[in-house]
Design a protein around this motif. Sequence first.
Motif, short mmCIF file in Angstrom:
data_model
loop_
_atom_site.label_atom_id
_atom_site.label_comp_id
_atom_site.label_asym_id
_atom_site.label_seq_id
_atom_site.Cartn_x
_atom_site.Cartn_y
_atom_site.Cartn_z
N GLN A 223 50.11 -7.18 66.87
CA GLN A 223 49.17 -6.25 66.22
C GLN A 223 49.91 -5.04 65.65
O GLN A 223 49.60 -4.55 64.55
CB GLN A 223 48.10 -5.82 67.21
CG GLN A 223 47.18 -6.98 67.63
CD GLN A 223 46.31 -6.64 68.83
OE1 GLN A 223 46.68 -5.81 69.67
NE2 GLN A 223 45.15 -7.28 68.91
N ALA A 224 50.89 -4.56 66.39
CA ALA A 224 51.67 -3.42 65.92
C ALA A 224 52.48 -3.81 64.68
O ALA A 224 52.63 -3.00 63.75
CB ALA A 224 52.59 -2.93 67.02
N GLU A 225 52.98 -5.02 64.64
CA GLU A 225 53.73 -5.47 63.47
C GLU A 225 52.84 -5.52 62.23
O GLU A 225 53.30 -5.31 61.11
CB GLU A 225 54.33 -6.87 63.75
CG GLU A 225 55.45 -6.90 64.78
CD GLU A 225 56.71 -6.21 64.29
OE1 GLU A 225 56.86 -6.05 63.05
OE2 GLU A 225 57.57 -5.86 65.13
N LEU A 226 51.56 -5.79 62.47
CA LEU A 226 50.60 -5.81 61.34
C LEU A 226 50.03 -4.41 61.06
O LEU A 226 49.08 -4.27 60.29
CB LEU A 226 49.46 -6.79 61.67
CG LEU A 226 49.86 -8.27 61.75
CD1 LEU A 226 48.66 -9.10 62.19
CD2 LEU A 226 50.36 -8.76 60.39
N LYS A 227 50.61 -3.39 61.72
CA LYS A 227 50.20 -2.01 61.53
C LYS A 227 48.78 -1.75 62.06
O LYS A 227 48.13 -0.78 61.66
CB LYS A 227 50.26 -1.59 60.05
CG LYS A 227 51.60 -1.88 59.38
CD LYS A 227 52.75 -1.16 60.07
CE LYS A 227 54.07 -1.44 59.35
NZ LYS A 227 55.22 -0.79 60.04
N ASP A 228 48.31 -2.62 62.94
CA ASP A 228 47.00 -2.43 63.55
C ASP A 228 47.20 -1.76 64.92
O ASP A 228 47.04 -2.39 65.97
CB ASP A 228 46.30 -3.78 63.70
CG ASP A 228 44.85 -3.64 64.15
OD1 ASP A 228 44.41 -2.48 64.36
OD2 ASP A 228 44.18 -4.68 64.33
N ASN A 229 47.56 -0.50 64.88
CA ASN A 229 47.90 0.21 66.10
C ASN A 229 46.71 0.39 67.04
O ASN A 229 46.87 0.41 68.26
CB ASN A 229 48.50 1.56 65.78
CG ASN A 229 49.88 1.44 65.15
OD1 ASN A 229 50.52 0.40 65.25
ND2 ASN A 229 50.33 2.50 64.48
N LEU A 259 52.63 4.53 70.11
CA LEU A 259 51.61 4.18 69.12
C LEU A 259 50.80 5.43 68.75
O LEU A 259 50.42 6.22 69.62
CB LEU A 259 50.68 3.09 69.71
CG LEU A 259 51.34 1.74 69.99
CD1 LEU A 259 50.32 0.80 70.61
CD2 LEU A 259 51.89 1.13 68.71
#
Length: 260
Positions: A223-229, A259
């Motif tokens: 999720q962090a890689e997809l910028k969905d922090n 984050l």
Amino acid sequence: MLLARHMLRTVALGALMAVWLPAQAGLFDDEEARKAILDLRSRVTQGEQQRGELAAQVKQLTEQVQALQRNLLDMNNQNEQLRADVARLRGQDEQMLRDLSEVQRHQKDIAQNVDERVRRLEPQQVSVDGKEFFVEADEKRAYDDAMAAMRGGEFDKAAPALVAFLKRYPSSGYVDSARYWLGNAQYGLRQYKDAIATFRAFVTAAPDNPRTPEALLALANCQAELKDNKSAKRTLEELIRQYPKSEAAQAGRERIVTLK
């Protein structure tokens, strides 16, 4: 007169004795010679008889020696034949032993092949992540092949192999492990959306699996890689709340600080 007659008789008697005595001596000489000749003839005859007997004995002994020689030759021939027969039988025995050894080796190979095939066909008990279950031979081979690619870092091979495994064996005892490693392979391929779905399915289906905390941490990373922090933060909070003593939770606490 009487004296003259007496003297005459004496002279005549002397003359007669002179004639008779030499004649008698000749008679005695002939008799001795005859006896000597007869004795010599007897001895010659005896010698001839003895020579004949000796010759007969020599002939008999010669025949016996020749018979013994023939018997000895026959025995030698028989011994040679026996040696040849023994050598032939020994060769046959050695060949039979070699053949027997080859048959036994072949039987052993067949038995091993049969056992191997039986083991491949029979269900096998395995243990994965603390869970024991039985699997079929083909099922185990498919899983092992996929995991071999995973351990080799060949994510492009491991991911489709694990997807195929889950489709073919949806009820397998390997399912939870296959989902977890599929999520990691997808993460390695940067297929983050697919990895999120796979990890979430794994967490939902196996909340008590020892790898579930790691799956939540990996899900948050995707999720962090997809910028969905925000989603990543919620996932980390879920991890810390449900598995507070896990190493993944400790890493999550450190990760959540970064984050925004």
